[in-house]
Design a protein around this motif. Structure first.
Motif, PDB file in Angstrom:
ATOM      1  N   PRO A   1      51.355  32.417  50.159  1.00  0.00           N
ATOM      2  CA  PRO A   1      51.924  33.518  49.356  1.00  0.00           C
ATOM      3  C   PRO A   1      52.736  33.049  48.156  1.00  0.00           C
ATOM      4  N   GLU A   2      53.360  31.871  48.257  1.00  0.00           N
ATOM      5  CA  GLU A   2      54.200  31.437  47.130  1.00  0.00           C
ATOM      6  C   GLU A   2      53.392  31.098  45.882  1.00  0.00           C
ATOM      7  N   LEU A   3      52.066  30.975  46.026  1.00  0.00           N
ATOM      8  CA  LEU A   3      51.231  30.716  44.851  1.00  0.00           C
ATOM      9  C   LEU A   3      50.902  31.981  44.079  1.00  0.00           C
ATOM     10  N   GLY A   4      51.387  33.130  44.552  1.00  0.00           N
ATOM     11  CA  GLY A   4      51.082  34.386  43.874  1.00  0.00           C
ATOM     12  C   GLY A   4      51.573  34.429  42.439  1.00  0.00           C
ATOM     13  N   GLU A   5      52.723  33.797  42.170  1.00  0.00           N
ATOM     14  CA  GLU A   5      53.262  33.805  40.807  1.00  0.00           C
ATOM     15  C   GLU A   5      52.313  33.135  39.816  1.00  0.00           C
ATOM     16  N   LEU A   6      51.515  32.180  40.301  1.00  0.00           N
ATOM     17  CA  LEU A   6      50.577  31.478  39.423  1.00  0.00           C
ATOM     18  C   LEU A   6      49.510  32.423  38.879  1.00  0.00           C
ATOM     19  N   PHE A   7      49.097  33.411  39.696  1.00  0.00           N
ATOM     20  CA  PHE A   7      47.984  34.277  39.309  1.00  0.00           C
ATOM     21  C   PHE A   7      48.435  35.579  38.659  1.00  0.00           C
ATOM     22  N   THR A   8      49.735  35.860  38.618  1.00  0.00           N
ATOM     23  CA  THR A   8      50.199  37.149  38.105  1.00  0.00           C
ATOM     24  C   THR A   8      49.785  37.401  36.650  1.00  0.00           C
ATOM     25  N   PRO A   9      49.996  36.464  35.706  1.00  0.00           N
ATOM     26  CA  PRO A   9      49.585  36.749  34.318  1.00  0.00           C
ATOM     27  C   PRO A   9      48.082  36.950  34.172  1.00  0.00           C
ATOM     28  N   SER A  10      47.299  36.119  34.870  1.00  0.00           N
ATOM     29  CA  SER A  10      45.842  36.248  34.772  1.00  0.00           C
ATOM     30  C   SER A  10      45.368  37.571  35.352  1.00  0.00           C
ATOM     31  N   ALA A  11      45.963  37.987  36.479  1.00  0.00           N
ATOM     32  CA  ALA A  11      45.556  39.245  37.104  1.00  0.00           C
ATOM     33  C   ALA A  11      45.817  40.420  36.179  1.00  0.00           C
ATOM     34  N   HIS A  12      46.950  40.421  35.475  1.00  0.00           N
ATOM     35  CA  HIS A  12      47.258  41.517  34.562  1.00  0.00           C
ATOM     36  C   HIS A  12      46.265  41.566  33.413  1.00  0.00           C
ATOM     37  N   SER A  13      45.866  40.414  32.910  1.00  0.00           N
ATOM     38  CA  SER A  13      44.924  40.392  31.784  1.00  0.00           C
ATOM     39  C   SER A  13      43.544  40.886  32.180  1.00  0.00           C
ATOM     40  N   LEU A  14      43.177  40.772  33.450  1.00  0.00           N
ATOM     41  CA  LEU A  14      41.853  41.218  33.889  1.00  0.00           C
ATOM     42  C   LEU A  14      41.708  42.735  33.857  1.00  0.00           C
ATOM     43  N   LEU A  15      42.807  43.474  33.786  1.00  0.00           N
ATOM     44  CA  LEU A  15      42.718  44.940  33.765  1.00  0.00           C
ATOM     45  C   LEU A  15      42.073  45.457  32.486  1.00  0.00           C
ATOM     46  N   SER A  16      42.010  44.647  31.469  1.00  0.00           N
ATOM     47  CA  SER A  16      41.379  45.070  30.217  1.00  0.00           C
ATOM     48  C   SER A  16      39.879  44.811  30.197  1.00  0.00           C
ATOM     49  N   GLU A  17      39.329  44.236  31.272  1.00  0.00           N
ATOM     50  CA  GLU A  17      37.902  43.957  31.332  1.00  0.00           C
ATOM     51  C   GLU A  17      37.098  45.252  31.499  1.00  0.00           C
ATOM     52  N   LYS A  18      35.872  45.218  30.994  1.00  0.00           N
ATOM     53  CA  LYS A  18      34.974  46.367  31.120  1.00  0.00           C
ATOM     54  C   LYS A  18      34.043  46.232  32.322  1.00  0.00           C
ATOM     55  N   ASN A  19      33.809  45.010  32.752  1.00  0.00           N
ATOM     56  CA  ASN A  19      32.915  44.785  33.882  1.00  0.00           C
ATOM     57  C   ASN A  19      33.548  45.318  35.174  1.00  0.00           C
ATOM     58  N   HIS A  20      32.823  46.164  35.875  1.00  0.00           N
ATOM     59  CA  HIS A  20      33.383  46.782  37.084  1.00  0.00           C
ATOM     60  C   HIS A  20      33.662  45.761  38.177  1.00  0.00           C
ATOM     61  N   GLY A  21      32.815  44.727  38.275  1.00  0.00           N
ATOM     62  CA  GLY A  21      33.055  43.711  39.291  1.00  0.00           C
ATOM     63  C   GLY A  21      34.352  42.966  39.045  1.00  0.00           C
ATOM     64  N   VAL A  22      34.624  42.633  37.782  1.00  0.00           N
ATOM     65  CA  VAL A  22      35.876  41.959  37.454  1.00  0.00           C
ATOM     66  C   VAL A  22      37.056  42.883  37.702  1.00  0.00           C
ATOM     67  N   LEU A  23      36.918  44.149  37.308  1.00  0.00           N
ATOM     68  CA  LEU A  23      37.993  45.116  37.549  1.00  0.00           C
ATOM     69  C   LEU A  23      38.290  45.248  39.039  1.00  0.00           C
ATOM     70  N   HIS A  24      37.235  45.324  39.840  1.00  0.00           N
ATOM     71  CA  HIS A  24      37.427  45.453  41.285  1.00  0.00           C
ATOM     72  C   HIS A  24      38.180  44.251  41.832  1.00  0.00           C
ATOM     73  N   GLY A  25      37.772  43.046  41.443  1.00  0.00           N
ATOM     74  CA  GLY A  25      38.472  41.858  41.890  1.00  0.00           C
ATOM     75  C   GLY A  25      39.913  41.825  41.426  1.00  0.00           C
ATOM     76  N   ALA A  26      40.162  42.266  40.171  1.00  0.00           N
ATOM     77  CA  ALA A  26      41.532  42.280  39.649  1.00  0.00           C
ATOM     78  C   ALA A  26      42.414  43.236  40.434  1.00  0.00           C
ATOM     79  N   VAL A  27      41.893  44.430  40.758  1.00  0.00           N
ATOM     80  CA  VAL A  27      42.680  45.420  41.502  1.00  0.00           C
ATOM     81  C   VAL A  27      42.988  44.911  42.908  1.00  0.00           C
ATOM     82  N   VAL A  28      42.018  44.269  43.547  1.00  0.00           N
ATOM     83  CA  VAL A  28      42.259  43.711  44.880  1.00  0.00           C
ATOM     84  C   VAL A  28      43.337  42.629  44.815  1.00  0.00           C
TER      85      VAL A  28
END
Length: 841
Positions: free
Chosen positions: A218-245
């Protein structure tokens, strides 16, 4: 059943488990396979270079044609021996072919662990055809507990930087499936790099791989926070689904990340609006709903972000109203989206109108032909019935109709919800439906139904007569399925209804003559006849048509109970006491009563024999006191300090280890404190005439004996008021209070009692206690007194624990409390570091 209710909701978890059919087809055709991962990762690889393997097909054909299990085992053993031999060869061009056969053997349930190192070799191979089979084998044969899994860390790291997206995909799938915490720490930077890649195919797999890493470390979550937020601007539904999860996982594990992503609510709302208002898209359309999987995931994330936050809740209110009104519920996909919408509305700080709309959606679900949808609808309504009672009341008729459903789970949910809907306004109409259901409900639901009716009647009874009639109806229908405290509670109710004594005794006498199989009903009837037999003989009753009975008729009925093989020992005790009490209420059959009592003086049942001997002594030695001893019971106040669940805690209370009969008889005849001297005179053999006064008759009655009996009674009365056992409250949450009481203590042993009570308005069910102590202390937990705690403090559950502490270390205990309240499961752990000292005797 609730979990299987909506297939779309379950698919939205993005968990695609490995299929034997898919992999078997892969191993046969050698053209393509579907790699499935437990950790929310799914990957597709394409076989291109391998020709169909005849030997694999032949092995499958021979195994399937085996007529016995022994024949199948023989084929498997021969093939495994051949595979082992070929694995030992240094240059074996058919390694991937042999591993494919071994994977099929593994799927049949036979040992295949000797192929683990071959998986490691194939993963390190530069050939894609061997690498893909090696990765598949690693996902099936290896896990984080195997040492061999550490050997593939470097190969995975190299493949994550490979130029081919398919090789990268294989490495991502494998890491997400069986990556250990050490592997996740080593490879997390590589996954973060892939989250920023330009290839959508890789980004969606990297996002789901990051989910596995966050769960492992769980402590590695901070590493992925900026990348996860940037994925919300993607148009691909598969990427969006992975980002939301990924964002959902991050928010659930870190309050700081949750506060950070609350600022992204407008972005999520825009994505959701785009899905709701978008036109038909063949790529994402499911039953007329645009990508319901992604919609469900977004709604779940919005529920987490809007919980206990006014600003985030306001930002999503309009969207939730739009989804609730525009989504078609005729198909399962639409029902899944609407169900998640309802859960989100109820969990955030939504507007009142929106909550009513959510309840109406659940009401529409009740009309659905799918039983699964009806089940989850009632489960959700039960959770909100306390907060939105009036809105749920509008659907009462539909809920009651579900009591007639053939499915047992739907019936149980409908029963629980119907009981929760009972109020002072609808008590009469709804109780008719519940009583009708009681007559035809399955046996496993009778106890729960009867208990619910009793609780509802006690809380909302419009009159005492209605209350008594309702309880008697339940006892007549399901008397064998009611709780033990029902009898004393009803007796207490009858004593307080002084204007209904005549009506009650007539009604109970008719019920007793009609049927003596319902033990609880017979016990109450015997008690009433013993107390108010003179009203039964008077032939006058304004509330009902009086029964024309004689003294012989009453005694015949009681003798029938005493002689019936269906009567329990406790019931016979009630009947014998009632017969004895009638000796002061009738005039012509006292000799017959004396004869009945004397017969049971030699009864094989010790409890009944003891009663009969004491009553005989009352006839012979203390006949002048019989009228005073057997006088009518005074009115019992259930709310008095000495009365709990129909039991009186006073001078004549029976101990907790005594029989049910003793407790109930003690309940009926409490010991007045100011009559101790009369009892002393009575048993001391005094020949002075005493004034007739109501004197208590304990569970064992007056004892015959000389003046020594008075001394024994002095000792008995000296222990009536022992010092209370020391206790301490160790837990108080969700309406449940757990008290630790120290009952006894020696040099090396301690006896404690854990007493649980319930102050909420609904019963606590499935109540269990688990305890753990240091290794040097021996613990023995006796069976609990029950697993249901009645609502409103009307009962308790007690569990005795014995602690043996030979080394005399400092006692500590950890207790886990588990229970079910209003359909919701609770589990808490309590640390007890100090114990009260035992009371001195």
């Amino acid at each position: 059943m609730g979990g299987a209710s909506l297939s779309v909701g379950s698919y939205a978890n993005a968990r695609y488990k490995i299929s034997v059919i898919h992999v078997t087809s892969t191993l046969q055709k050698q053209k393509g396979f579907f790699i499935s991962v437990h950790g929310d990762v799914a990957g597709w690889g394409v076989f291109r270079d391998m020709s169909p393997s005849v030997r694999l097909q032949e092995m499958i054909r021979v195994i399937r044609s085996a007529r016995t299990q022994g024949e199948e085992r023989g084929v498997i053993q021969r093939e495994c021996a051949a595979i082992r031999a070929q694995f030992r060869q240094a240059d074996n061009g058919g390694r991937s072919h042999n591993l494919a056969k071994l994977l099929y053997v593994h799927m049949l349930g036979y040992p295949a662990h000797f192929g683990q190192m071959e998986c490691v070799r194939l993963i390190a191979s530069p050939r894609y055809s061997e690498k893909r089979v090696g990765y598949l084998g690693a996902m099936m044969l290896l896990d984080e507990k195997q040492d061999a899994s550490l050997l593939i860390t470097n190969s995975i790291k190299n493949d994550l930087s490979h130029s081919s997206q398919y090789v990268q995909s294989l490495a991502l799938c494998t890491l997400a499936c069986m990556g250990s915490a050490e592997m996740c720490r080593d490879l997390a930077p590589e996954i973060d790099r892939l989250l920023r890649a330009s290839n959508s195919y890789i980004k969606k797999k990297a996002a789901l791989c990051a989910v596995h890493i966050v769960r492992k470390v769980p402590e590695l979550g901070e590493l992925f926070t900026p990348s996860a937020h940037s994925l919300l601007s993607e148009k691909n539904h598969g990427v969006l689904h992975g980002a939301v999860v990924l964002i959902t996982e991050l928010c659930e594990r870190s309050p700081e990340t949750l506060a950070q992503f609350r600022k992204a609510v407008p972005e999520l709302v825009q994505v959701m609006k785009g899905l709701v208002t978008s036109g038909y898209s063949p790529e994402h359309n499911v039953a007329g709903i645009s990508d319901p999987f992604l919609q469900v995931r977004i709604l779940r994330l919005l529920r987490i972000l809007g919980r206990n936050d006014d600003m985030a809740s306001d930002a999503m209110n309009d969207l939730l109203a739009q989804v609730a009104t525009n989504t078609d519920s005729s198909k399962t996909a639409g029902s899944a989206v609407l169900y998640e919408t309802v859960l989100t509305i109820m969990d955030i700080r939504s507007e009142s109108g929106l909550r009513v709309l959510a309840v109406n959606i659940l009401g529409r679900f009740l009309l659905n032909n799918d039983r699964n949808i009806r089940y989850i609808s009632m489960t959700s309504l039960q959770k909100i019935v306390q907060t939105d009672h009036n809105a749920v009341q509008r659907h009462r008729g539909t809920i009651v109709d579900c009591l007639k459903d053939q499915d047992a789970s739907v019936k149980r949910r409908a029963l629980e919800l119907s009981l929760a809907l009972v109020s002072a306004v609808n008590i009469r109409s709804l109780m008719k439906e519940l009583l009708l259901f009681l007559t035809c409900c399955p046996p496993e639901l009778r106890s729960h139904t009867a208990s619910g009716i009793f609780n509802a009647a006690e809380r909302f009874a419009p009159s005492q007569r209605w209350h008594i009639d309702t309880i008697l109806h339940v006892l007549t229908t399901a008397g064998g399925d009611v709780r033990d405290e029902t009898v004393p509670n009803l007796i207490q109710l009858i004593t307080t209804a002084t204007d209904l004594h005549c009506y009650t005794v007539h009604k109970l006498y008719r019920a007793l003559v009609t049927d003596i199989s319902q033990q609880s009903l017979v016990q109450v009837a015997c008690w009433c006849i013993g107390e108010y037999g003179d009203l039964l003989l008077s032939g006058e009753c304004e509330e009902t048509e009086p029964a024309q009975v004689t003294e012989d008729d009453i005694l015949d009925a009681l003798e029938t109970v005493l002689q019936s093989h269906m009567s329990a020992p406790a019931t016979r005790g009630f009947a014998l006491t009632a017969t004895m009490k009638l000796s002061t209420r009738i005039t012509h059959n006292v000799d017959r009563i004396r004869s009945i009592v004397s017969i049971y003086g030699s009864c094989i049942d010790v409890e009944l024999q003891q009663r009969a001997v004491e009553y005989n002594a009352l006839f012979k030695k203390y006949d002048h006191m019989r009228a005073a001893v057997l006088e009518r019971m005074p009115v019992m106040d259930k709310n008095s300090p000495g009365h709990t669940n129909g039991e009186t805690v006073g001078g004549s209370i029976a101990g907790p280890d005594q029989t049910k009969t003793k407790k109930e008889e003690t309940t009926l005849i409490p010991q007045p404190e100011n009559k101790v001297c009369d009892l002393l005179d009575l048993l001391g053999g005094s020949e002075e005439p005493l004034q007739p006064q109501p004197v208590a008759l304990g569970p064992q009655g007056p004892s015959s004996g000389s003046s020594s009996a008075g001394g024994e009674l002095l000792d008995l009365l000296g222990g009536l008021d022992p010092p209370p056992a020391p206790s301490v409250k160790v837990y108080e949450q969700n309406g449940v209070t757990l008290t630790l009481q120290c009952d006894g203590q020696t040099d090396s042993t301690v006896t404690i009692s854990l007493i649980a009570s319930n102050s909420s308005q609904s019963d606590i069910t499935q109540f269990t206690l688990q305890a753990a102590v240091p290794k040097s202390v021996q613990l023995h937990m006796k069976a609990p007194s029950g697993d249901v705690i009645p609502a409103g403090g009307r009962g308790q559950v007690t569990q005795t624990v014995l602690l043996n502490n030979p080394n005399k270390v400092s006692l500590k205990m950890r207790v886990r409390v588990s229970f079910l309240a209003q359909g919701k499961s609770f589990q808490d752990t309590v640390q007890i570091d100090s114990f009260p000292s035992a009371a001195s005797v």
